[in-house]
Design an enzyme around this catalytic site. Structure first.
Site, PDB file in Angstrom:
ATOM      1  N   MET A   1       0.827  -1.201   0.000  1.00  0.00           N
ATOM      2  CA  MET A   1       0.000   0.000   0.000  1.00  0.00           C
ATOM      3  C   MET A   1       0.867   1.259   0.000  1.00  0.00           C
ATOM      4  O   MET A   1       0.393   2.359   0.300  1.00  0.00           O
ATOM      5  CB  MET A   1      -0.958   0.012   1.193  1.00  0.00           C
ATOM      6  CG  MET A   1      -2.016  -1.061   1.113  1.00  0.00           C
ATOM      7  SD  MET A   1      -3.550  -0.651   1.970  1.00  0.00           S
ATOM      8  CE  MET A   1      -2.977  -0.375   3.626  1.00  0.00           C
TER       9      MET A   1
ATOM     10  N   GLY B   1       5.010  -9.791   4.207  1.00  0.00           N
ATOM     11  CA  GLY B   1       5.670  -9.762   5.499  1.00  0.00           C
ATOM     12  C   GLY B   1       4.899 -10.540   6.553  1.00  0.00           C
ATOM     13  O   GLY B   1       3.668 -10.538   6.568  1.00  0.00           O
TER      14      GLY B   1
ATOM     15  N   MET C   1       8.592  -2.634  11.969  1.00  0.00           N
ATOM     16  CA  MET C   1       8.406  -1.580  10.980  1.00  0.00           C
ATOM     17  C   MET C   1       6.990  -1.636  10.426  1.00  0.00           C
ATOM     18  O   MET C   1       6.477  -2.699  10.095  1.00  0.00           O
ATOM     19  CB  MET C   1       9.431  -1.699   9.861  1.00  0.00           C
ATOM     20  CG  MET C   1      10.825  -1.343  10.287  1.00  0.00           C
ATOM     21  SD  MET C   1      11.954  -1.233   8.887  1.00  0.00           S
ATOM     22  CE  MET C   1      13.445  -0.691   9.724  1.00  0.00           C
ATOM     23  N   SER C   2       6.370  -0.467  10.315  1.00  0.00           N
ATOM     24  CA  SER C   2       5.011  -0.348   9.808  1.00  0.00           C
ATOM     25  C   SER C   2       4.825   1.054   9.257  1.00  0.00           C
ATOM     26  O   SER C   2       5.354   2.021   9.824  1.00  0.00           O
ATOM     27  CB  SER C   2       3.988  -0.596  10.927  1.00  0.00           C
ATOM     28  OG  SER C   2       2.681  -0.241  10.519  1.00  0.00           O
TER      29      SER C   2
ATOM     30  N   GLY D   1      11.047  -3.065   5.612  1.00  0.00           N
ATOM     31  CA  GLY D   1      10.339  -4.332   5.519  1.00  0.00           C
ATOM     32  C   GLY D   1       9.891  -4.621   4.097  1.00  0.00           C
ATOM     33  O   GLY D   1      10.078  -5.741   3.579  1.00  0.00           O
ATOM     34  N   HIS D   2       9.293  -3.625   3.440  1.00  0.00           N
ATOM     35  CA  HIS D   2       8.891  -3.806   2.040  1.00  0.00           C
ATOM     36  C   HIS D   2      10.109  -4.072   1.153  1.00  0.00           C
ATOM     37  O   HIS D   2      10.073  -4.916   0.247  1.00  0.00           O
ATOM     38  CB  HIS D   2       8.182  -2.549   1.521  1.00  0.00           C
ATOM     39  CG  HIS D   2       6.930  -2.189   2.242  1.00  0.00           C
ATOM     40  ND1 HIS D   2       6.840  -1.096   3.070  1.00  0.00           N
ATOM     41  CD2 HIS D   2       5.705  -2.773   2.260  1.00  0.00           C
ATOM     42  CE1 HIS D   2       5.614  -1.010   3.555  1.00  0.00           C
ATOM     43  NE2 HIS D   2       4.909  -2.015   3.086  1.00  0.00           N
TER      44      HIS D   2
ATOM     45  N   VAL E   1      10.655  -7.177   9.823  1.00  0.00           N
ATOM     46  CA  VAL E   1      11.843  -6.332   9.934  1.00  0.00           C
ATOM     47  C   VAL E   1      11.589  -5.313  11.031  1.00  0.00           C
ATOM     48  O   VAL E   1      10.532  -4.681  11.077  1.00  0.00           O
ATOM     49  CB  VAL E   1      12.157  -5.639   8.598  1.00  0.00           C
ATOM     50  CG1 VAL E   1      13.340  -4.686   8.741  1.00  0.00           C
ATOM     51  CG2 VAL E   1      12.454  -6.681   7.519  1.00  0.00           C
TER      52      VAL E   1
ATOM     53  N   LYS F   1       4.746  -9.739   9.621  1.00  0.00           N
ATOM     54  CA  LYS F   1       4.164  -8.856  10.627  1.00  0.00           C
ATOM     55  C   LYS F   1       2.643  -8.907  10.554  1.00  0.00           C
ATOM     56  O   LYS F   1       1.959  -8.953  11.575  1.00  0.00           O
ATOM     57  CB  LYS F   1       4.641  -7.413  10.454  1.00  0.00           C
ATOM     58  CG  LYS F   1       4.104  -6.484  11.554  1.00  0.00           C
ATOM     59  CD  LYS F   1       4.480  -5.051  11.319  1.00  0.00           C
ATOM     60  CE  LYS F   1       3.654  -4.436  10.220  1.00  0.00           C
ATOM     61  NZ  LYS F   1       2.219  -4.265  10.616  1.00  0.00           N
TER      62      LYS F   1
ATOM     63  N   HIS G   1       8.940   1.006   3.582  1.00  0.00           N
ATOM     64  CA  HIS G   1      10.015   0.999   4.568  1.00  0.00           C
ATOM     65  C   HIS G   1      10.898  -0.224   4.316  1.00  0.00           C
ATOM     66  O   HIS G   1      10.694  -0.974   3.348  1.00  0.00           O
ATOM     67  CB  HIS G   1       9.459   1.016   5.994  1.00  0.00           C
ATOM     68  CG  HIS G   1       8.439  -0.033   6.273  1.00  0.00           C
ATOM     69  ND1 HIS G   1       8.726  -1.386   6.281  1.00  0.00           N
ATOM     70  CD2 HIS G   1       7.098   0.062   6.544  1.00  0.00           C
ATOM     71  CE1 HIS G   1       7.636  -2.074   6.563  1.00  0.00           C
ATOM     72  NE2 HIS G   1       6.630  -1.227   6.714  1.00  0.00           N
TER      73      HIS G   1
END
Length: 284
Positions: free
Chosen positions: A32, A149, A186-187, A38-39, A178, A151, A36
């Site tokens: 979306m 991810g 991370m979000s 993580g992506h 991550v 998460k 960050h």
């Protein structure tokens, strides 16, 4: 090099058809936006697993409830495009809502079991929106592999379920969460947090680590393990949404962690007005 930007269904179909003719393996990373690390880890893993990597950037209105943060969800398309290029993405698909949900749109995908409870209970309709848009993306791109991810752990299980049940044949890969150096997962929604709220948000990962320490010490009872998380949330003044010990695949509640059976400890809580989620593997 900046990735090419596709905006329409027709452009995606033509691009993907060209890859198929050339016999090139495609990895897809649905996002979306407001990317960050993580992506970016997903993009880099996609590059490792495939010849070509595509990233979708779409703030999906179908997965937001009427009182949720669609209008204020953070966006930075130019920054995202730069990060995608640096991480190795070849193409970015950035449609408008009208492209994905044109007039007369009426088809939705619903997963009936692993979408229940947890975030599915707290955010009615959320996973129907997730399942619908990811199904569209898999149908358009026809990737060999798609990366997500861990998460968003319940989301990952929902995606695995409909990919299996609808015979889509995509290799769905879940990648480890991550974290920031201090442990915060991370979000994109971390951007909402004030300095104080961010500090208090560390109680999620701190609570999960406390539960893992208990497990390593021989404690396997769900009440004790979830209690360790709740203690940290309460000490930081966070409002709990849920804390649950569940089977790692079916997401059904567990009373104890059993050796040889994969389990997950999941938590959702509010730091200020921002809802955050996190999870950790226990056992297995």
């Amino acid at each position: 090099m900046a990735p090419a930007v596709l905006r329409t269904v027709e452009e995606v179909k033509a691009w993907a058809a060209g890859l198929a003719r050339e016999g090139r393996r495609l990895a897809l990373v649905p996002t979306m936006g407001y990317l960050h690390e993580g992506h970016l880890s997903l993009i880099r893993e996609g590059r490792r697993r495939a010849d070509v990597v595509a990233v979708s950037i779409f703030v999906n209105p179908a997965q937001f409830g009427p009182k949720e943060d669609l209008s204020r969800y953070p966006r930075d398309f130019e920054g995202d495009l730069r990060k995608c290029g640096e991480a190795g993405a070849d193409v970015v698909f950035a449609p408008t809502p009208e492209v994905m949900y044109p007039p007369g749109y009426q088809t939705y995908v619903e997963v009936t079991e692993v979408s229940q409870g947890l975030c599915g209970e707290r955010r009615p309709g959320h996973f129907r929106g997730v399942a619908t848009i990811v199904t569209q993306l898999l149908a358009l791109f026809r990737p060999a592999v798609a990366l997500f991810g861990e998460k968003d752990y319940q989301q990952l299980q929902v995606i695995k379920a409909f990919n299996r049940d609808l015979h889509l044949g995509v290799d769905i890969v879940g990648m480890p969460t991550v974290r920031e150096p201090d442990g915060l997962a991370m979000s994109s929604r971390n951007a909402y947090l004030s300095t104080e709220e961010r500090q208090r948000a560390l109680s999620l990962s701190r609570g999960l680590r406390a539960a893992l320490t208990l497990l390593h010490g021989g404690t396997r009872d769900a009440v004790a393990l979830t209690g360790a998380v709740r203690h940290e949330l309460a000490a930081a003044g966070l409002r709990e949404d849920y804390v649950a010990l569940v089977d790692a695949e079916r997401l059904t509640p567990l009373d104890v962690v059993t050796p040889g059976r994969a389990a997950r400890l999941l938590v959702a809580a509010f730091s200020g007005n921002t809802r955050l989620i996190d999870n950790m593997a226990l056992g297995g």
